[in-house]
Design a protein around this motif. Structure first.
Motif, PDB file in Angstrom:
ATOM      1  N   LEU A 123       0.820  -1.212   0.000  1.00 48.46           N
ATOM      2  CA  LEU A 123       0.000   0.000   0.000  1.00 48.46           C
ATOM      3  C   LEU A 123       0.853   1.260   0.000  1.00 48.46           C
ATOM      4  CD1 LEU A 123      -2.959  -0.742   2.442  1.00 48.46           C
ATOM      5  CD2 LEU A 123      -3.121  -0.045   0.056  1.00 48.46           C
ATOM      6  N   ALA A 124       1.903   1.265   0.803  1.00 48.36           N
ATOM      7  CA  ALA A 124       2.779   2.437   0.863  1.00 48.36           C
ATOM      8  C   ALA A 124       3.421   2.704  -0.494  1.00 48.36           C
ATOM      9  CB  ALA A 124       3.848   2.235   1.934  1.00 48.36           C
ATOM     10  N   ALA A 125       3.893   1.638  -1.144  1.00 51.98           N
ATOM     11  CA  ALA A 125       4.505   1.795  -2.465  1.00 51.98           C
ATOM     12  C   ALA A 125       3.489   2.274  -3.490  1.00 51.98           C
ATOM     13  CB  ALA A 125       5.121   0.468  -2.910  1.00 51.98           C
ATOM     14  N   ALA A 126       2.266   1.736  -3.445  1.00 53.09           N
ATOM     15  CA  ALA A 126       1.228   2.122  -4.399  1.00 53.09           C
ATOM     16  C   ALA A 126       0.813   3.572  -4.204  1.00 53.09           C
ATOM     17  CB  ALA A 126       0.021   1.195  -4.253  1.00 53.09           C
ATOM     18  N   LEU A 127       0.633   3.976  -2.958  1.00 47.24           N
ATOM     19  CA  LEU A 127       0.245   5.361  -2.681  1.00 47.24           C
ATOM     20  C   LEU A 127       1.331   6.341  -3.118  1.00 47.24           C
ATOM     21  CD1 LEU A 127      -1.387   4.850   0.826  1.00 47.24           C
ATOM     22  CD2 LEU A 127      -2.566   5.619  -1.241  1.00 47.24           C
ATOM     23  N   ALA A 128       2.587   5.967  -2.863  1.00 49.05           N
ATOM     24  CA  ALA A 128       3.704   6.840  -3.271  1.00 49.05           C
ATOM     25  C   ALA A 128       3.785   6.948  -4.786  1.00 49.05           C
ATOM     26  CB  ALA A 128       5.017   6.292  -2.707  1.00 49.05           C
ATOM     27  N   LEU A 129       3.612   5.829  -5.484  1.00 49.22           N
ATOM     28  CA  LEU A 129       3.643   5.854  -6.945  1.00 49.22           C
ATOM     29  C   LEU A 129       2.492   6.679  -7.493  1.00 49.22           C
ATOM     30  CD1 LEU A 129       4.734   4.906  -9.660  1.00 49.22           C
ATOM     31  CD2 LEU A 129       3.362   2.811  -9.403  1.00 49.22           C
ATOM     32  N   GLY A 130       1.303   6.481  -6.946  1.00 53.25           N
ATOM     33  CA  GLY A 130       0.156   7.257  -7.399  1.00 53.25           C
ATOM     34  C   GLY A 130       0.340   8.743  -7.163  1.00 53.25           C
ATOM     35  N   ALA A 131       0.893   9.097  -6.017  1.00 49.45           N
ATOM     36  CA  ALA A 131       1.130  10.509  -5.712  1.00 49.45           C
ATOM     37  C   ALA A 131       2.161  11.110  -6.661  1.00 49.45           C
ATOM     38  CB  ALA A 131       1.589  10.661  -4.261  1.00 49.45           C
ATOM     39  N   ALA A 132       3.210  10.349  -6.985  1.00 47.93           N
ATOM     40  CA  ALA A 132       4.241  10.841  -7.906  1.00 47.93           C
ATOM     41  C   ALA A 132       3.655  11.072  -9.298  1.00 47.93           C
ATOM     42  CB  ALA A 132       5.394   9.839  -7.974  1.00 47.93           C
ATOM     43  N   LEU A 133       2.807  10.153  -9.756  1.00 47.74           N
ATOM     44  CA  LEU A 133       2.182  10.313 -11.070  1.00 47.74           C
ATOM     45  C   LEU A 133       1.214  11.496 -11.079  1.00 47.74           C
ATOM     46  CD1 LEU A 133       1.483   6.549 -11.819  1.00 47.74           C
ATOM     47  CD2 LEU A 133       3.123   8.019 -13.020  1.00 47.74           C
ATOM     48  N   ALA A 134       0.486  11.660  -9.971  1.00 47.59           N
ATOM     49  CA  ALA A 134      -0.473  12.765  -9.884  1.00 47.59           C
ATOM     50  C   ALA A 134       0.223  14.117  -9.851  1.00 47.59           C
ATOM     51  CB  ALA A 134      -1.342  12.594  -8.643  1.00 47.59           C
ATOM     52  N   ALA A 135       1.482  14.139  -9.394  1.00 46.25           N
ATOM     53  CA  ALA A 135       2.222  15.394  -9.289  1.00 46.25           C
ATOM     54  C   ALA A 135       2.792  15.871 -10.624  1.00 46.25           C
ATOM     55  CB  ALA A 135       3.354  15.241  -8.277  1.00 46.25           C
ATOM     56  N   LEU A 136       2.739  15.019 -11.648  1.00 47.86           N
ATOM     57  CA  LEU A 136       3.229  15.434 -12.969  1.00 47.86           C
ATOM     58  C   LEU A 136       2.374  16.572 -13.500  1.00 47.86           C
ATOM     59  CD1 LEU A 136       3.910  11.926 -14.567  1.00 47.86           C
ATOM     60  CD2 LEU A 136       5.597  13.555 -13.698  1.00 47.86           C
ATOM     61  N   PRO A 137       2.961  17.527 -14.215  1.00 47.63           N
ATOM     62  CA  PRO A 137       2.192  18.679 -14.700  1.00 47.63           C
ATOM     63  C   PRO A 137       1.117  18.274 -15.708  1.00 47.63           C
ATOM     64  CG  PRO A 137       4.399  18.638 -15.667  1.00 47.63           C
ATOM     65  CD  PRO A 137       4.379  17.599 -14.597  1.00 47.63           C
ATOM     66  N   GLY A 138       0.012  19.023 -15.672  1.00 45.90           N
ATOM     67  CA  GLY A 138      -1.074  18.746 -16.603  1.00 45.90           C
ATOM     68  C   GLY A 138      -1.869  17.521 -16.184  1.00 45.90           C
TER      69      GLY A 138
END
Length: 301
Positions: free
Chosen positions: A61-76
């Protein structure tokens, strides 16, 4: 966020899972499966397996949440839309279900081979009705797991919640079974998957009911849904059973062991075939269209 989901749903419906892409790159589900497999090999041994399963799920879960947050932080919003579309499964689900109908028309062995790709039960001794039931049940259950639930969690928590849901769902499919090896280690994954699908499964049943024309007389629906072995899968399966007037579930074989599960909608037809599978596939798309329409309308209000 709702607009991004609408676009992602349309993109998934249009493209599905392009072979040219996923024969060159590992699909995210494959990567999640590898992570679950590695955790299973490393931790599922010795004593305290339930606690180790909780630890494995926490790491996942920690890895998935971190990956999702990193992708969501991409511009646009492009990355958000593309990732969401990849993690939806409407087109691929429909294609797989229709493939079972098409191959079953060719021969029973061909139908068995096709349905074996989408269900985990034993298929070698299935007759035509058992193949058709398995395909229809997979259509109903995976409409919830592969479309409604990902969309629901994306709306609630964006990409982090969506990626986390897919990670848990993958873990449940791999280690969430009550087998001697996974009964303890997969306990946490199975229980969390049940919780995360509680609302989506019931929303899926509602969509199927609407897609069937919102008939008034569905007596016994709630009883059937609650008799099912799964606290969630019974809802979309019971709805689909009535939508196409076909008895679903019932006894089936897993790993050589025959279950004594009751039928869902037992007064429905007991000899489904390719025509009933096609009807279920049409219900899939009507349900999808109703959900898409509701989301699109909400962006205008």
């Amino acid at each position: 966020m709702t607009t991004a989901l609408v676009v992602a749903l349309l993109l998934d419906a249009l493209l599905g899972e392009p072979r040219w892409l996923w024969t060159r790159l590992p699909h995210p589900a494959v990567l999640a499966g590898r992570a679950v497999g590695a955790l299973d090999r490393q931790l599922n041994q010795g004593r305290n397996r339930r606690a180790k399963g909780v630890l494995a799920l926490t790491f996942l879960l920690a890895a998935a949440l971190a990956l999702g947050a990193a992708l969501a932080a991409l511009p646009g919003q492009l990355a958000e839309i593309v990732v969401t579309a990849i993690l939806l499964a409407q087109r691929s689900l429909s294609d797989h279900v229709r493939q079972v109908a098409n191959t079953l028309r060719l021969s029973l062995p061909d139908g068995r081979a096709s349905v074996a790709m989408i269900v985990g039960r034993d298929t070698a001794a299935m007759d035509e009705a058992a193949v058709a039931r398995a395909a229809i049940e997979s259509a109903a259950e995976n409409l919830s797991d592969g479309v409604t639930a990902p969309a629901f969690w994306f709306l609630l928590g964006g990409l982090p919640a969506l990626v986390a849901y897919k990670a848990v769902n993958t873990a449940d499919s791999m280690i969430g079974h009550r087998t001697p090896r996974h009964a303890a280690f997969g306990w946490a994954s199975a229980r969390l998957d049940d919780l995360l699908n509680l609302v989506p499964a019931r929303l899926t049943a509602l969509l199927i009911w609407l897609a069937a024309g919102a008939p008034r007389h569905w007596r016994g629906f709630f009883a059937d849904a609650n008799r099912h072995r799964s606290p969630n899968a019974g809802w979309p399966e019971a709805a689909m059973a009535r939508a196409i007037d076909t008895a679903l579930a019932g006894p089936r074989s897993y790993g050589g062991t025959l279950t004594d599960d009751p039928f869902v909608h037992p007064v429905g037809g007991r000899s489904p075939g390719p025509a009933e599978i096609d009807s279920a596939a049409r219900i899939l798309w009507r349900s999808w269209a109703i959900g898409l329409g509701a989301l699109a309308l909400s962006t205008l209000i």
